[in-house]
Design an enzyme around this catalytic site. Sequence first.
Site, PDB file in Angstrom:
ATOM      1  CG  ASN A  13      47.401 134.360  17.446  1.00  0.00           C
ATOM      2  OD1 ASN A  13      47.945 134.447  18.537  1.00  0.00           O
ATOM      3  ND2 ASN A  13      46.079 134.323  17.307  1.00  0.00           N
ATOM      4  CD1 TRP A  14      53.305 131.055  17.384  1.00  0.00           C
ATOM      5  CD2 TRP A  14      54.533 130.651  19.218  1.00  0.00           C
ATOM      6  NE1 TRP A  14      54.620 130.915  16.988  1.00  0.00           N
ATOM      7  CE2 TRP A  14      55.392 130.670  18.091  1.00  0.00           C
ATOM      8  CE3 TRP A  14      55.088 130.428  20.472  1.00  0.00           C
ATOM      9  CZ2 TRP A  14      56.768 130.452  18.198  1.00  0.00           C
ATOM     10  CZ3 TRP A  14      56.457 130.218  20.586  1.00  0.00           C
ATOM     11  CH2 TRP A  14      57.281 130.228  19.455  1.00  0.00           C
ATOM     12  CE  LYS A  15      44.674 130.643  17.054  1.00  0.00           C
ATOM     13  NZ  LYS A  15      43.297 130.557  16.627  1.00  0.00           N
ATOM     14  CG  HIS A  99      42.565 136.716  17.722  1.00  0.00           C
ATOM     15  ND1 HIS A  99      41.679 135.696  17.984  1.00  0.00           N
ATOM     16  CD2 HIS A  99      43.359 136.281  16.707  1.00  0.00           C
ATOM     17  CE1 HIS A  99      41.935 134.690  17.179  1.00  0.00           C
ATOM     18  NE2 HIS A  99      42.947 135.012  16.391  1.00  0.00           N
ATOM     19  CD  GLU A 101      41.196 132.188  19.066  1.00  0.00           C
ATOM     20  OE1 GLU A 101      42.266 132.417  19.664  1.00  0.00           O
ATOM     21  OE2 GLU A 101      41.124 131.472  18.045  1.00  0.00           O
ATOM     22  CD  GLU A 171      42.841 136.489  12.225  1.00  0.00           C
ATOM     23  OE1 GLU A 171      43.812 135.849  11.830  1.00  0.00           O
ATOM     24  OE2 GLU A 171      42.429 136.436  13.391  1.00  0.00           O
ATOM     25  N   GLY A 177      40.537 128.681  13.034  1.00  0.00           N
ATOM     26  CA  GLY A 177      40.681 127.422  13.763  1.00  0.00           C
ATOM     27  C   GLY A 177      39.660 126.367  13.350  1.00  0.00           C
ATOM     28  CB  SER A 217      41.710 127.655   8.160  1.00  0.00           C
ATOM     29  OG  SER A 217      40.947 127.440   9.347  1.00  0.00           O
ATOM     30  N   GLY A 238      47.402 131.040  12.671  1.00  0.00           N
ATOM     31  CA  GLY A 238      47.296 130.385  13.968  1.00  0.00           C
ATOM     32  C   GLY A 238      47.965 129.025  13.937  1.00  0.00           C
ATOM     33  N   GLY A 239      47.154 127.975  13.772  1.00  0.00           N
ATOM     34  CA  GLY A 239      47.637 126.597  13.849  1.00  0.00           C
ATOM     35  C   GLY A 239      48.898 126.315  13.048  1.00  0.00           C
TER      36      GLY A 239
HETATM   37  C1  PEP Z   1      44.359 133.167  14.199  1.00  0.00           C
HETATM   38  O1  PEP Z   1      44.471 132.725  15.330  1.00  0.00           O
HETATM   39  O2  PEP Z   1      44.472 134.374  14.008  1.00  0.00           O
HETATM   40  C2  PEP Z   1      44.088 132.239  13.100  1.00  0.00           C
HETATM   41  C3  PEP Z   1      43.912 132.705  11.903  1.00  0.00           C
HETATM   42  O3  PEP Z   1      44.033 130.888  13.433  1.00  0.00           O
HETATM   43  P1  PEP Z   1      44.034 129.657  12.394  1.00  0.00           P
HETATM   44  O4  PEP Z   1      45.092 129.952  11.377  1.00  0.00           O
HETATM   45  O5  PEP Z   1      44.355 128.474  13.237  1.00  0.00           O
HETATM   46  O6  PEP Z   1      42.670 129.613  11.789  1.00  0.00           O
END
Ligand code: PEP
Length: 257
Positions: A13-15, A99, A101, A171, A177, A217, A238-239
């Site tokens: 998930n590049w956000k 999500h 966010e 999640e 994040g 994470s 994500g990251g």
């Molecule tokens: C996400 O955006 O779904 C996510 C899990 O982010 P991160 O891996 O950065 O916590």
Amino acid sequence: MNKATRKAIIAGNWKMNKTRPEAKALLEELKGMVADIKTVEIVACVPFTNLETALAATEGTNIKIGAENCHFEKSGAFTGEISADMLAEMGVEYVVLGHSERRQYFAETDETVNKRTKAALAAGLKPIVCVGELLWERECGITEEVIARQIKLDFFGIEAADLKKCVIAYEPVWAIGTGKTATADQAEEVCAFIRATLAKLYGADVAETITIQYGGSMNAANAAELVSKTNVDGGLIGGASLKAADFTTIIKAAEVG
Ligand code: PEP
């Protein structure tokens, strides 16, 4: 059916990251690194502006492309929104829905997640539906109540045949994040609970076929332990999906399972 026969899916998930040239460069790097991966479905969920670039860069490869959201109406006066049909027409396969966010910053509710999931399915997309508890909810001991409610509402009115086209991402909001990962046991406990909830709603045979990811994470160092768990069928990343080498390490961990 069990973990060995469920599809492992690692989705990035590049956000709100990457311009088109940056997106192309990342996918060009990634596709060389994962070319020999056969047993894990690899998905890159990218910003709307990168979809065309991403589809072109990954054509003929084992990397699928997803969007990060879609609207629930087919068309109309919804300035700034993108419909599921628009995504499907481009060749997009997956879409992330609900999500945290989106829920936190854009007033997404279980009702709109449900509507978006139905719209995505009707357009032929595969929804990756995110559920997860807040830290406060975990501390109050109501994680299972929160998750059960989200599963019941987000999939309300969705038949088993359509549920099988969906992926569920567990999640925990406190882990997204933040660098704070759920332990592998915590992830397994809630993913198993999600499967048990699906079994009550759809029957055990259906529940056993659904891919349930962990997200929060997940990174190159912790992925192997997380995806080794019986009910963790991959990850939503994500990251760490923004670095080809880290994302590849996570994909390879899921290949081992
Ligand atoms: C996400 O955006 O779904 C996510 C899990 O982010 P991160 O891996 O950065 O916590």
